[in-house]
Design a protein around this motif. Structure first.
Motif, mmCIF file in Angstrom:
data_model
loop_
_atom_site.group_PDB
_atom_site.id
_atom_site.type_symbol
_atom_site.label_atom_id
_atom_site.label_comp_id
_atom_site.label_asym_id
_atom_site.label_seq_id
_atom_site.Cartn_x
_atom_site.Cartn_y
_atom_site.Cartn_z
ATOM 1 N N GLY A 1 -11.842 4.677 8.735
ATOM 2 C CA GLY A 1 -11.339 5.413 8.744
ATOM 3 C C GLY A 1 -9.887 5.109 8.608
ATOM 4 O O GLY A 1 -8.749 6.000 7.976
ATOM 5 N N LYS A 2 -8.844 5.266 9.227
ATOM 6 C CA LYS A 2 -7.926 4.321 9.695
ATOM 7 C C LYS A 2 -7.428 3.441 9.055
ATOM 8 O O LYS A 2 -7.929 1.911 9.720
ATOM 9 C CB LYS A 2 -7.968 5.081 11.419
ATOM 10 N N ARG A 3 -5.771 3.053 8.899
ATOM 11 C CA ARG A 3 -5.399 1.937 8.065
ATOM 12 C C ARG A 3 -4.819 1.020 9.313
ATOM 13 O O ARG A 3 -4.433 1.343 10.368
ATOM 14 C CB ARG A 3 -4.447 1.973 7.049
ATOM 15 N N VAL A 4 -5.523 -0.106 9.574
ATOM 16 C CA VAL A 4 -4.661 -0.799 10.515
ATOM 17 C C VAL A 4 -4.222 -2.616 10.251
ATOM 18 O O VAL A 4 -4.628 -2.768 9.466
ATOM 19 C CB VAL A 4 -6.223 -1.353 11.444
ATOM 20 N N GLU A 5 -2.912 -2.308 10.249
ATOM 21 C CA GLU A 5 -1.870 -3.706 10.208
ATOM 22 C C GLU A 5 -2.240 -4.378 11.313
ATOM 23 O O GLU A 5 -2.217 -4.745 12.736
ATOM 24 C CB GLU A 5 -0.528 -3.434 10.384
ATOM 25 N N PHE A 6 -3.367 -5.612 10.747
ATOM 26 C CA PHE A 6 -2.780 -7.045 12.187
ATOM 27 C C PHE A 6 -1.823 -8.206 11.535
ATOM 28 O O PHE A 6 -1.547 -7.881 10.408
ATOM 29 C CB PHE A 6 -4.306 -7.804 11.625
ATOM 30 N N PRO B 1 0.741 -1.485 -0.065
ATOM 31 C CA PRO B 1 0.276 0.275 -0.221
ATOM 32 C C PRO B 1 0.682 0.993 0.312
ATOM 33 O O PRO B 1 1.986 1.170 0.378
ATOM 34 C CB PRO B 1 -0.437 0.068 1.507
ATOM 35 N N PRO B 2 0.563 2.856 0.022
ATOM 36 C CA PRO B 2 1.315 3.842 -0.415
ATOM 37 C C PRO B 2 1.851 4.301 0.508
ATOM 38 O O PRO B 2 0.456 3.896 1.852
ATOM 39 C CB PRO B 2 -0.325 4.919 -1.073
ATOM 40 N N LYS B 3 2.547 4.503 0.960
ATOM 41 C CA LYS B 3 2.639 5.176 2.093
ATOM 42 C C LYS B 3 2.657 6.066 2.525
ATOM 43 O O LYS B 3 2.621 6.992 1.705
ATOM 44 C CB LYS B 3 4.527 5.218 2.169
ATOM 45 N N PRO C 1 1.336 6.289 10.093
ATOM 46 C CA PRO C 1 1.696 5.182 10.563
ATOM 47 C C PRO C 1 0.008 4.204 10.818
ATOM 48 O O PRO C 1 -0.227 4.870 11.399
ATOM 49 C CB PRO C 1 2.671 5.096 11.874
ATOM 50 N N PRO C 2 0.660 3.032 10.707
ATOM 51 C CA PRO C 2 -1.023 2.598 10.395
ATOM 52 C C PRO C 2 -0.823 1.608 11.766
ATOM 53 O O PRO C 2 -0.353 1.929 12.802
ATOM 54 C CB PRO C 2 -1.167 1.318 9.738
ATOM 55 N N MET C 3 -2.251 2.095 12.328
ATOM 56 C CA MET C 3 -2.584 1.217 13.868
ATOM 57 C C MET C 3 -2.138 -0.247 13.875
ATOM 58 O O MET C 3 -2.576 -0.861 13.209
ATOM 59 C CB MET C 3 -3.442 1.311 14.254
ATOM 60 N N VAL C 4 -1.281 -1.111 14.648
ATOM 61 C CA VAL C 4 -1.619 -2.091 15.116
ATOM 62 C C VAL C 4 -1.537 -3.191 16.193
ATOM 63 O O VAL C 4 -2.080 -2.795 17.268
ATOM 64 C CB VAL C 4 0.343 -2.448 15.596
#
Length: 307
Positions: free
Chosen positions: A159-164, A120-122, A126-129
């Motif tokens: 609306g926030k990218r989350v990194e699982f 994904p574009p930077k 930073p994404p939430m983990v």
């Protein structure tokens, strides 16, 4: 077979097909109801694949029905008989060329969307983990940024990218799946896989383990609650102040107890337990998730040397 009988049978099959289509509307096809950008890309791939497959399947079925009817064995059938027919360049170009073109188109869209989702574009933020661990037959979620944990329920901001970051602990390989928000990714002991998810709409979403893992796998489900950032922060603060802390004994009990579990919340959890259990199960630092942990180890080793 008389025309009357043929019409009756055709009517029966048409009514049966319509019944299946209409009655299936009683259930919502959540896979076809995307609520986030990742799921929307995958939904487009499903639509494209279906259209491309239909280009082949529908004509083939239509030709099959025509051949069965036209060349059926009946008195007076004047269909041409060509027992030595074995070559037709035009037909060979069609039945080889069309699938090759379709596979090329499908391959292009698959490769394009797969690489887009994997890289994904930077962004400046930073994404939430969230760290997800599959067990027999439950899900445990750790929130490093909030220092809280939950069982069988996960909250995330809209609306926030989350990194699982997902793994399995003392359990067979499983598959982490939230159909309306993203595709599946496998959970494996000793491995920490990544899956990016974003919800564009507030709501409650169905999550599940999608692999056969024994007696309780069919009920190995969890709820994903997407809410505004303010509500998420309020929920996290409430858990922090009202829920009990997760001890190592609590975590070990979740790991070793086979069976379903109720929803639970914890105000804290043992630091680094997700990374530790991945490494204990034979994990390596291939994914780059544990760079901070490794750096900490190096710092401690340097401190011991200096002493």
């Amino acid at each position: 077979m008389s025309k009357q009988k043929l019409l009756r049978r055709s009517g029966f099959f048409i009514m049966a097909a319509l019944a299946m289509v209409l009655l299936s509307g009683c259930e919502q096809y959540i896979v076809l109801d995307p609520k986030g950008p990742v799921a929307e890309v995958e939904y487009r791939m499903i639509v494209i694949s279906t259209i491309l497959c239909a280009i082949v399947v529908i004509p083939v079925l239509a030709i099959f029905a025509y051949v069965v009817y036209r060349f059926r064995d009946k008195p007076g059938n004047n269909a041409p008989y060509a027992p030595h027919w074995d070559d037709n360049k035009v037909l060979e170009i069609i039945w080889w060329g069309v699938p090759i073109v379709i596979i090329g188109i499908l391959g292009y869209f698959t490769a394009r969307d797969t690489f887009a989702l994997a890289n994904p574009p930077k962004t400046e933020e930073p994404p939430m983990v969230i760290q997800a661990t599959s067990m027999d037959w439950k899900w445990v979620f750790h929130y490093p940024g909030q220092d809280i944990a939950t069982v069988n329920e996960v909250h995330m901001p809209v609306g926030k990218r989350v990194e699982f970051q997902v793994t399995a602990d003392n359990a067979p390989m499983n598959s982490f799946w939230v159909p309306q928000l993203a595709g599946q990714t496998y959970t494996m002991p000793g491995m920490a896989m990544k899956l990016g998810i974003q919800a564009n709409h507030a709501g409650e979403y169905f999550g599940s383990g999608a692999n056969f893992t024994g007696a309780g796998f069919a009920h190995m489900q969890f709820k994903v609650i997407a809410e505004d950032q303010a509500k998420f922060d309020q929920w996290a603060a409430n858990v922090k102040h009202t829920a009990p802390a997760m001890t190592r004994a609590d975590y070990d009990k979740l790991v070793t107890t086979k069976g379903l579990a109720d929803k639970k919340e914890y105000s804290s959890y043992p630091k680094g337990i997700f990374e530790e259990r991945v490494m204990e199960n034979g994990g390596d630092n291939h994914t780059g998730h544990f760079e901070h942990k490794e750096a900490t180890k190096g710092e401690k080793s340097q401190e011991s040397t200096n002493k």
